[in-house]
Design a protein around this motif. Sequence first.
Motif, PDB file in Angstrom:
ATOM      1  N   GLU A  95      53.127 -35.194  51.892  1.00  0.00           N
ATOM      2  CA  GLU A  95      54.553 -35.027  52.209  1.00  0.00           C
ATOM      3  C   GLU A  95      55.410 -35.375  50.984  1.00  0.00           C
ATOM      4  O   GLU A  95      56.384 -34.683  50.673  1.00  0.00           O
ATOM      5  CB  GLU A  95      54.912 -35.928  53.399  1.00  0.00           C
ATOM      6  CG  GLU A  95      56.340 -35.798  53.885  1.00  0.00           C
ATOM      7  CD  GLU A  95      56.671 -34.458  54.548  1.00  0.00           C
ATOM      8  OE1 GLU A  95      57.864 -34.225  54.783  1.00  0.00           O
ATOM      9  OE2 GLU A  95      55.750 -33.649  54.807  1.00  0.00           O
ATOM     10  N   ASP A  96      55.025 -36.416  50.252  1.00  0.00           N
ATOM     11  CA  ASP A  96      55.777 -36.815  49.051  1.00  0.00           C
ATOM     12  C   ASP A  96      55.789 -35.706  48.004  1.00  0.00           C
ATOM     13  O   ASP A  96      56.809 -35.423  47.377  1.00  0.00           O
ATOM     14  CB  ASP A  96      55.178 -38.093  48.429  1.00  0.00           C
ATOM     15  CG  ASP A  96      55.560 -39.336  49.227  1.00  0.00           C
ATOM     16  OD1 ASP A  96      56.397 -39.201  50.151  1.00  0.00           O
ATOM     17  OD2 ASP A  96      55.025 -40.421  48.946  1.00  0.00           O
ATOM     18  N   LYS A  97      54.608 -35.102  47.803  1.00  0.00           N
ATOM     19  CA  LYS A  97      54.508 -33.999  46.826  1.00  0.00           C
ATOM     20  C   LYS A  97      55.356 -32.815  47.274  1.00  0.00           C
ATOM     21  O   LYS A  97      56.030 -32.163  46.471  1.00  0.00           O
ATOM     22  CB  LYS A  97      53.046 -33.544  46.670  1.00  0.00           C
ATOM     23  CG  LYS A  97      52.300 -34.247  45.541  1.00  0.00           C
ATOM     24  CD  LYS A  97      52.830 -33.787  44.182  1.00  0.00           C
ATOM     25  CE  LYS A  97      52.303 -34.675  43.084  1.00  0.00           C
ATOM     26  NZ  LYS A  97      53.133 -34.641  41.879  1.00  0.00           N
ATOM     27  N   LEU A  98      55.298 -32.536  48.561  1.00  0.00           N
ATOM     28  CA  LEU A  98      56.046 -31.401  49.106  1.00  0.00           C
ATOM     29  C   LEU A  98      57.552 -31.610  48.906  1.00  0.00           C
ATOM     30  O   LEU A  98      58.268 -30.674  48.553  1.00  0.00           O
ATOM     31  CB  LEU A  98      55.717 -31.252  50.595  1.00  0.00           C
ATOM     32  CG  LEU A  98      55.930 -29.881  51.228  1.00  0.00           C
ATOM     33  CD1 LEU A  98      55.276 -28.775  50.413  1.00  0.00           C
ATOM     34  CD2 LEU A  98      55.391 -29.877  52.651  1.00  0.00           C
ATOM     35  N   ILE A  99      57.986 -32.834  49.094  1.00  0.00           N
ATOM     36  CA  ILE A  99      59.412 -33.157  48.879  1.00  0.00           C
ATOM     37  C   ILE A  99      59.755 -33.006  47.389  1.00  0.00           C
ATOM     38  O   ILE A  99      60.800 -32.459  47.030  1.00  0.00           O
ATOM     39  CB  ILE A  99      59.735 -34.583  49.398  1.00  0.00           C
ATOM     40  CG1 ILE A  99      59.677 -34.589  50.931  1.00  0.00           C
ATOM     41  CG2 ILE A  99      61.096 -35.058  48.901  1.00  0.00           C
ATOM     42  CD1 ILE A  99      59.683 -35.959  51.563  1.00  0.00           C
ATOM     43  N   GLU A 100      58.837 -33.461  46.519  1.00  0.00           N
ATOM     44  CA  GLU A 100      59.058 -33.312  45.074  1.00  0.00           C
ATOM     45  C   GLU A 100      59.147 -31.828  44.695  1.00  0.00           C
ATOM     46  O   GLU A 100      60.030 -31.414  43.937  1.00  0.00           O
ATOM     47  CB  GLU A 100      57.918 -33.969  44.275  1.00  0.00           C
ATOM     48  CG  GLU A 100      58.169 -33.925  42.764  1.00  0.00           C
ATOM     49  CD  GLU A 100      56.925 -34.220  41.907  1.00  0.00           C
ATOM     50  OE1 GLU A 100      56.972 -33.935  40.696  1.00  0.00           O
ATOM     51  OE2 GLU A 100      55.922 -34.718  42.451  1.00  0.00           O
ATOM     52  N   PHE A 150      52.059 -31.106  33.042  1.00  0.00           N
ATOM     53  CA  PHE A 150      53.419 -31.388  33.483  1.00  0.00           C
ATOM     54  C   PHE A 150      53.463 -31.543  34.999  1.00  0.00           C
ATOM     55  O   PHE A 150      52.876 -30.731  35.717  1.00  0.00           O
ATOM     56  CB  PHE A 150      54.357 -30.239  33.081  1.00  0.00           C
ATOM     57  CG  PHE A 150      54.670 -30.200  31.614  1.00  0.00           C
ATOM     58  CD1 PHE A 150      55.884 -30.662  31.142  1.00  0.00           C
ATOM     59  CD2 PHE A 150      53.749 -29.700  30.698  1.00  0.00           C
ATOM     60  CE1 PHE A 150      56.182 -30.624  29.782  1.00  0.00           C
ATOM     61  CE2 PHE A 150      54.029 -29.669  29.341  1.00  0.00           C
ATOM     62  CZ  PHE A 150      55.254 -30.137  28.888  1.00  0.00           C
ATOM     63  N   THR A 151      54.150 -32.567  35.469  1.00  0.00           N
ATOM     64  CA  THR A 151      54.425 -32.647  36.904  1.00  0.00           C
ATOM     65  C   THR A 151      55.553 -31.655  37.195  1.00  0.00           C
ATOM     66  O   THR A 151      56.221 -31.161  36.274  1.00  0.00           O
ATOM     67  CB  THR A 151      54.893 -34.056  37.309  1.00  0.00           C
ATOM     68  OG1 THR A 151      56.156 -34.307  36.662  1.00  0.00           O
ATOM     69  CG2 THR A 151      53.884 -35.125  36.901  1.00  0.00           C
ATOM     70  N   ALA A 152      55.784 -31.411  38.481  1.00  0.00           N
ATOM     71  CA  ALA A 152      56.870 -30.500  38.867  1.00  0.00           C
ATOM     72  C   ALA A 152      58.206 -31.000  38.330  1.00  0.00           C
ATOM     73  O   ALA A 152      59.011 -30.228  37.802  1.00  0.00           O
ATOM     74  CB  ALA A 152      56.916 -30.384  40.388  1.00  0.00           C
ATOM     75  N   THR A 153      58.433 -32.299  38.426  1.00  0.00           N
ATOM     76  CA  THR A 153      59.695 -32.887  37.965  1.00  0.00           C
ATOM     77  C   THR A 153      59.866 -32.723  36.455  1.00  0.00           C
ATOM     78  O   THR A 153      60.948 -32.365  35.973  1.00  0.00           O
ATOM     79  CB  THR A 153      59.750 -34.391  38.331  1.00  0.00           C
ATOM     80  OG1 THR A 153      59.473 -34.517  39.732  1.00  0.00           O
ATOM     81  CG2 THR A 153      61.096 -34.991  38.030  1.00  0.00           C
ATOM     82  N   GLN A 154      58.781 -32.959  35.708  1.00  0.00           N
ATOM     83  CA  GLN A 154      58.845 -32.803  34.241  1.00  0.00           C
ATOM     84  C   GLN A 154      59.074 -31.341  33.862  1.00  0.00           C
ATOM     85  O   GLN A 154      59.809 -31.038  32.916  1.00  0.00           O
ATOM     86  CB  GLN A 154      57.547 -33.317  33.607  1.00  0.00           C
ATOM     87  CG  GLN A 154      57.400 -34.825  33.640  1.00  0.00           C
ATOM     88  CD  GLN A 154      56.004 -35.274  33.222  1.00  0.00           C
ATOM     89  OE1 GLN A 154      55.014 -34.543  33.370  1.00  0.00           O
ATOM     90  NE2 GLN A 154      55.923 -36.484  32.687  1.00  0.00           N
ATOM     91  N   PHE A 155      58.445 -30.439  34.606  1.00  0.00           N
ATOM     92  CA  PHE A 155      58.626 -29.009  34.349  1.00  0.00           C
ATOM     93  C   PHE A 155      60.116 -28.653  34.466  1.00  0.00           C
ATOM     94  O   PHE A 155      60.669 -27.962  33.609  1.00  0.00           O
ATOM     95  CB  PHE A 155      57.794 -28.192  35.346  1.00  0.00           C
ATOM     96  CG  PHE A 155      57.927 -26.701  35.189  1.00  0.00           C
ATOM     97  CD1 PHE A 155      57.097 -26.002  34.328  1.00  0.00           C
ATOM     98  CD2 PHE A 155      58.903 -26.000  35.886  1.00  0.00           C
ATOM     99  CE1 PHE A 155      57.235 -24.622  34.166  1.00  0.00           C
ATOM    100  CE2 PHE A 155      59.046 -24.625  35.734  1.00  0.00           C
ATOM    101  CZ  PHE A 155      58.202 -23.939  34.872  1.00  0.00           C
TER     102      PHE A 155
END
Length: 302
Positions: free
Chosen positions: A162-167, A24-29
């Motif tokens: 940075e993108d991951k951190l924002i997610e 799971f990605t953070a968003t899916q979680f």
Amino acid sequence: MSHGKQKNFLSQFRDQGTKKLKNFTATQFAEVWSHYDQDGNGFIEGAELDEFLHEFISSVVSEDAGNEVVSETAMAQMKRDFMEAFDENLDGKIEIGELSQILPTEENFLLLFRRNNPVDSSVEFMRIWKQFDKDNSGFIEADELKDFLKSILDSADKPVTEDKLIEYTDTMLQLFDQNRDGKLQLSEMARLLPVKENYLCRPIFKNASKISSSDIDRVFSLYDRDKNGTIENEELQGFLKDLLELAQEQGMTQKKDYDDQDMQFFKRVILDQWDVNHDGKISKDELKMILMQQSRIASQMG
């Protein structure tokens, strides 16, 4: 409640070849969490928990998610085994941190829940709070939360883009910002950064006649971190946080959430009543009076 094939929310995250759940990605979680925590109270419990367990077990056991896959008896046993394995605090509910252990989740995102050194006390929690609430607003805003998450990953030697951190920041706000104001208040941050134990919630503090002087000494040293003989600054904030949560647990306050203003009000009440020498700090004798009073109230209510 129907558990037909098309109803199984988790099946969309399953690899159709292996039938296993994908990472799971953070968003899916966050998507999964908000799907099952239907009342938004920060727990998957009751009917929500039944639905989650049924769908989770069904989606793992077989490609078919229908009731026919697993008998009711087997399902009941699986639920018991499942809760025994994952309900770490034995409260019969699933919290966000516990769900992060259940679902196969991105390793770096998982680190945000499973730090090597869980916060050992509310004093430590308040130090971290002060460190990241850089503008002293009484809230951890999105940019401050991002700095906090980055510091966890940096200390684990897991730099992220940075993108991951924002997610991750957006996801954490979605998961923990219960009043949806775009920032974390104290009680919301306390769920994200749980303390190992609130010592004041131990059963001994519910009976004034059983509290010994060594118990008072132990509690005092727990908060008087610099050993200067008084509880002050973040030590006092940590003590007040524990006391406030204890009052909530005992039903002495209707409010389940609290923010910096609640803490400041509580501080004034406690110091007005118990700070005998008016120095804005708590001495060991003053602490003893507070704990004795608290335990007397607890025993009356119990």
